[in-house]
Scaffold this active site. Structure first.
Site, PDB file in Angstrom:
ATOM      1  N   TYR A  67       0.826  -1.219   0.000  1.00 13.42           N
ATOM      2  CA  TYR A  67       0.000   0.000   0.000  1.00 13.42           C
ATOM      3  C   TYR A  67       0.857   1.265   0.000  1.00 13.42           C
ATOM      4  CZ  TYR A  67      -4.375  -2.244  -0.391  1.00 13.42           C
ATOM      5  OH  TYR A  67      -5.410  -2.956  -0.924  1.00 13.42           O
ATOM      6  N   ASN A 102     -12.137   3.249  -7.870  1.00 14.27           N
ATOM      7  CA  ASN A 102     -10.737   3.610  -7.619  1.00 14.27           C
ATOM      8  C   ASN A 102     -10.563   4.246  -6.250  1.00 14.27           C
ATOM      9  OD1 ASN A 102     -10.447   2.711 -10.180  1.00 14.27           O
ATOM     10  ND2 ASN A 102     -10.226   4.735 -11.112  1.00 14.27           N
ATOM     11  N   HIS A 119     -14.837   1.518  -3.181  1.00 17.44           N
ATOM     12  CA  HIS A 119     -13.792   0.657  -2.620  1.00 17.44           C
ATOM     13  C   HIS A 119     -12.868   1.387  -1.658  1.00 17.44           C
ATOM     14  CE1 HIS A 119     -14.346  -2.439  -6.123  1.00 17.44           C
ATOM     15  NE2 HIS A 119     -15.304  -2.499  -5.218  1.00 17.44           N
ATOM     16  N   CYS A 130     -10.216  -0.350  17.490  1.00 16.79           N
ATOM     17  CA  CYS A 130     -11.151   0.648  18.053  1.00 16.79           C
ATOM     18  C   CYS A 130     -11.787   1.530  16.984  1.00 16.79           C
ATOM     19  CB  CYS A 130     -10.449   1.497  19.107  1.00 16.79           C
ATOM     20  SG  CYS A 130      -9.235   2.629  18.424  1.00 16.79           S
TER      21      CYS A 130
END
Ligand code: OAD
Ligand code: ZN
Length: 247
Positions: A67, A102, A119, A130
């Site tokens: 990511y 996207n 998404h 939490c």
């Protein structure tokens, strides 16, 4: 020269509500790789190892590396002519909605205002324990960001097997059902429930217009199918419409 059907322009002239349903292909010309097709990310990497909650719990460091890499590519990219023309539709039509799969923010950066992100968004993160949101720069220790509570922080994106954000999907669906013209831009249209919005638009009697580099599973289902780059076809459609309104 791209040929844009006059009958489509005529339909646009009578339209109030336009929806753009977009996927990874609209950002391809900005330098962000797509998932499927030639050079698709899922040809080399396995979704079940990177876009899956159990995989994240098993190896958060690896998922975060992926990511962070994607975030870097996205930050270095700019919206392209397709994102810009979609934003410009707002100057010509009453209701313009972007429903996107996207997570890259390029529609927002191009100036689109009404956007439903099915998404998630790569700029947001939250604690799996939490549910506190972290939208600023994260602090990584041993490659993993952790919440004040000790829980793992994850990107706020939808992984395989997860529910779509309810509000975004509901609003996206309403817009699709109400659309006069429904553009399907740069998506393989195989990932559900997102792809189901195409059927919703059809049920609502929208004119379906596909713009894709290649023919797809839905090409024979739509009213107009343009094959080519979104960055060339979207501006061509808008230009032809603008010319016809002036004349
Ligand atoms: P895909 O990678 O499945 O499809 C991209 C589509 O864009 C393909 O049909 C290409 O032919 C087309 N394309 C590529 N370059 C183009 C260009 N310059 N102009 C027009 N079309 C072009 O991407 P999505 O349909 O967005 O989900 O994939 C759907 C979901 O699957 C993604 O949101 C992601 C992925 O796994 C999650 O991560 C949950
Ligand atoms: Zn927490």
């Amino acid at each position: 020269m791209i040929k844009i059907d006059q009958s489509l322009v005529d339909k646009l002239k009578g339209a109030h509500s336009i929806v753009f349903f977009t996927g990874a292909g609209i950002s391809a010309e900005s330098g962000i790789p797509t998932f499927r097709g030639e050079n698709g990310v899922w040809n080399k990497l396995k979704p079940e190892e990177l876009a899956n909650f159990d995989a994240f719990l098993r190896n958060p460091k690896m998922v975060w590396e992926w990511y962070n890499h994607r975030k870097k590519v996205i930050h270095e990219s700019q919206p392209n002519a397709a994102h810009h023309s979609i934003a410009e539709f707002q100057n010509h039509f009453e209701e313009v909605t972007v429903v996107t799969q996207n997570i890259d923010n390029l529609h927002r950066r191009a100036g689109s205002r009404r956007i439903f992100e099915l998404h998630g968004n790569i700029e947001r993160n939250y604690c799996v324990n939490c549910k506190t949101y972290y939208n600023e720069e994260l602090e990584f220790k041993d490659g993993i960001p952790k919440c004040k509570c000790g829980g793992l922080i994850r990107p706020d994106v939808v992984w395989f097997g997860e529910y779509l954000p309810e509000y975004e999907f509901d609003e996206g669906e309403k817009a699709s059902i109400n659309a006069d013209i429904f553009f399907i831009v740069g998506t393989s249209a195989v990932v559900y429930p997102a792809a189901g919005l195409i059927q919703s638009a059809k049920r609502g009697r929208a004119v379906l217009v596909e713009v894709n580099l290649t023919r797809t599973e839905i090409s024979s289902f739509v009213d107009y199918s343009f094959t080519g780059r979104a960055g060339e076809i979207m501006p061509a459609i808008l230009e032809k419409y603008k010319l016809s309104v002036v004349n």
